[in-house]
Each structure stands twice: as C-alpha cells, then as structure tokens.
Design a protein around this motif. Structure first.
Motif, PDB file in Angstrom:
ATOM      1  N   ASN A   1     -66.788 -40.023  13.757  1.00 15.53           N
ATOM      2  CA  ASN A   1     -67.368 -41.289  13.300  1.00 15.53           C
ATOM      3  C   ASN A   1     -67.990 -42.155  14.392  1.00 15.53           C
ATOM      4  N   PHE A   2     -67.659 -41.904  15.649  1.00 11.24           N
ATOM      5  CA  PHE A   2     -68.082 -42.790  16.741  1.00 11.24           C
ATOM      6  C   PHE A   2     -68.462 -42.014  17.991  1.00 11.24           C
ATOM      7  N   ILE A   3     -69.277 -42.675  18.804  1.00  5.82           N
ATOM      8  CA  ILE A   3     -69.448 -42.269  20.196  1.00  5.82           C
ATOM      9  C   ILE A   3     -69.207 -43.511  21.049  1.00  5.82           C
TER      10      ILE A   3
ATOM     11  N   LYS B   1     -71.389 -43.723  14.212  1.00  8.26           N
ATOM     12  CA  LYS B   1     -72.462 -42.763  13.959  1.00  8.26           C
ATOM     13  C   LYS B   1     -73.257 -43.141  12.715  1.00  8.26           C
ATOM     14  N   LYS B   2     -72.630 -43.786  11.769  1.00  5.34           N
ATOM     15  CA  LYS B   2     -73.335 -44.280  10.594  1.00  5.34           C
ATOM     16  C   LYS B   2     -73.974 -45.615  10.964  1.00  5.34           C
ATOM     17  N   HIS B   3     -75.214 -45.838  10.530  1.00  4.63           N
ATOM     18  CA  HIS B   3     -75.927 -47.059  10.879  1.00  4.63           C
ATOM     19  C   HIS B   3     -75.440 -48.233  10.030  1.00  4.63           C
ATOM     20  N   PHE B   4     -74.930 -49.243  10.700  1.00 10.94           N
ATOM     21  CA  PHE B   4     -74.613 -50.545  10.115  1.00 10.94           C
ATOM     22  C   PHE B   4     -75.324 -51.558  10.995  1.00 10.94           C
ATOM     23  N   THR B   5     -75.998 -52.531  10.407  1.00 11.25           N
ATOM     24  CA  THR B   5     -76.727 -53.500  11.213  1.00 11.25           C
ATOM     25  C   THR B   5     -75.783 -54.399  11.995  1.00 11.25           C
TER      26      THR B   5
ATOM     27  N   GLU C   1     -62.510 -49.892   7.141  1.00 13.45           N
ATOM     28  CA  GLU C   1     -61.884 -48.747   7.822  1.00 13.45           C
ATOM     29  C   GLU C   1     -62.647 -48.351   9.080  1.00 13.45           C
ATOM     30  N   THR C   2     -63.965 -48.339   8.996  1.00  6.13           N
ATOM     31  CA  THR C   2     -64.778 -48.001  10.164  1.00  6.13           C
ATOM     32  C   THR C   2     -64.623 -49.060  11.239  1.00  6.13           C
ATOM     33  N   LEU C   3     -64.581 -50.316  10.830  1.00  2.00           N
ATOM     34  CA  LEU C   3     -64.388 -51.415  11.778  1.00  2.00           C
ATOM     35  C   LEU C   3     -63.055 -51.267  12.516  1.00  2.00           C
ATOM     36  N   LYS C   4     -61.995 -50.996  11.771  1.00  2.00           N
ATOM     37  CA  LYS C   4     -60.668 -50.808  12.382  1.00  2.00           C
ATOM     38  C   LYS C   4     -60.687 -49.648  13.373  1.00  2.00           C
TER      39      LYS C   4
END
Length: 135
Positions: free
Chosen positions: A23-25, A43-47, A55-58
């Motif tokens: 999910n991340f680099i 890795k997923k585009h969020f502005t 969940e991604t934020l955590k």
C-alpha cells in the motif's frame, strides 16, 4: 496522470526507496530540508487527508513512525518533525497525500514558526462549539 508521485510509483521517475509494501512506499525527498528527509506515500492516489480512508491513514502513520525510528538510528539524531500538508496555503506542493519525516539538527534552516494571533474568549468559545458540532 500528471502527479509526480504517481509517476514515481509507476517507475517513470527514479527515487531512493527506503520502504515498500502493498500500500505504501517511503522515499528520500528529492528536495530535502535535511539529510534523511523522507516521504511516506500511499500507492493509491488521494489528494489530501480529506480523501484518504481511515485504514490507509492509520497504516501510513504507523509506517511513518517506523521510518522515523530508522532515521533516528541511522543518523544518530533525536529530533524529528512528522507533518502532512493539505492545500497550497498549507504548503502542499504535490497534490497526492504524503507524510514528511524531517530530521532536525541544531541550527538547521527548517522553519515552522508562527506569530500567535489574538482571539477573544467569546470567539474562542464559538470556534470550539462549531468544531465540536461538526465532529
């Protein structure tokens, strides 16, 4: 897409990667404030923080803490800023959510100081209530 981070993620632009999972680099900033300045990028585009899911934020902040610990050990430093900007006025220059991890050194050139504004007690109460009501 014209997003520089998406181009890095696609391999179109080289980077100095220090971490990667599904999910991340995490990469060294190409224009660092100090040695070791690292960016944690989904890795997923969020502005910005208003678009990214919980969940991604955590996960991003958990990774940021781990990277910060690695920077601390690698560079033998104790002081680090972890920050995230949203919008041009807040200093966001790439419109893809990312977390900055900036090692701090005595007498470095990094500045994040502000001059406090005066807000009367009544206005402070109104602001507090408005924020509370919008939670």
């Amino acid at each position: 897409m014209d997003c520089i981070f998406c181009k890095i993620l696609n391999g179109d632009i080289p980077s100095k990667k220090v971490f990667e999972n599904d999910n991340f680099i995490a990469i060294l900033d190409a224009f660092p404030a100090n040695e070791g300045h690292t960016l944690v990028i989904p890795k997923k585009h969020f502005t910005n923080i208003f678009e990214i899911d919980e969940e991604t934020l955590k996960e991003g902040y958990s990774i940021a803490r781990n990277v910060a610990n690695s920077i601390r050990k690698s560079l033998n430093i104790e002081n680090i800023n972890i920050l995230q900007n949203n919008g041009a006025l807040a200093g966001q220059t790439v419109n893809h959510f990312h977390i900055h991890i900036i090692p701090r050194l005595e007498n470095d050139t990094v500045t994040m100081k502000s001059i406090p504004v005066t807000i009367d007690s009544k206005k402070m109460e109104q602001i507090a209530l408005s924020i509370k009501d919008n939670m």
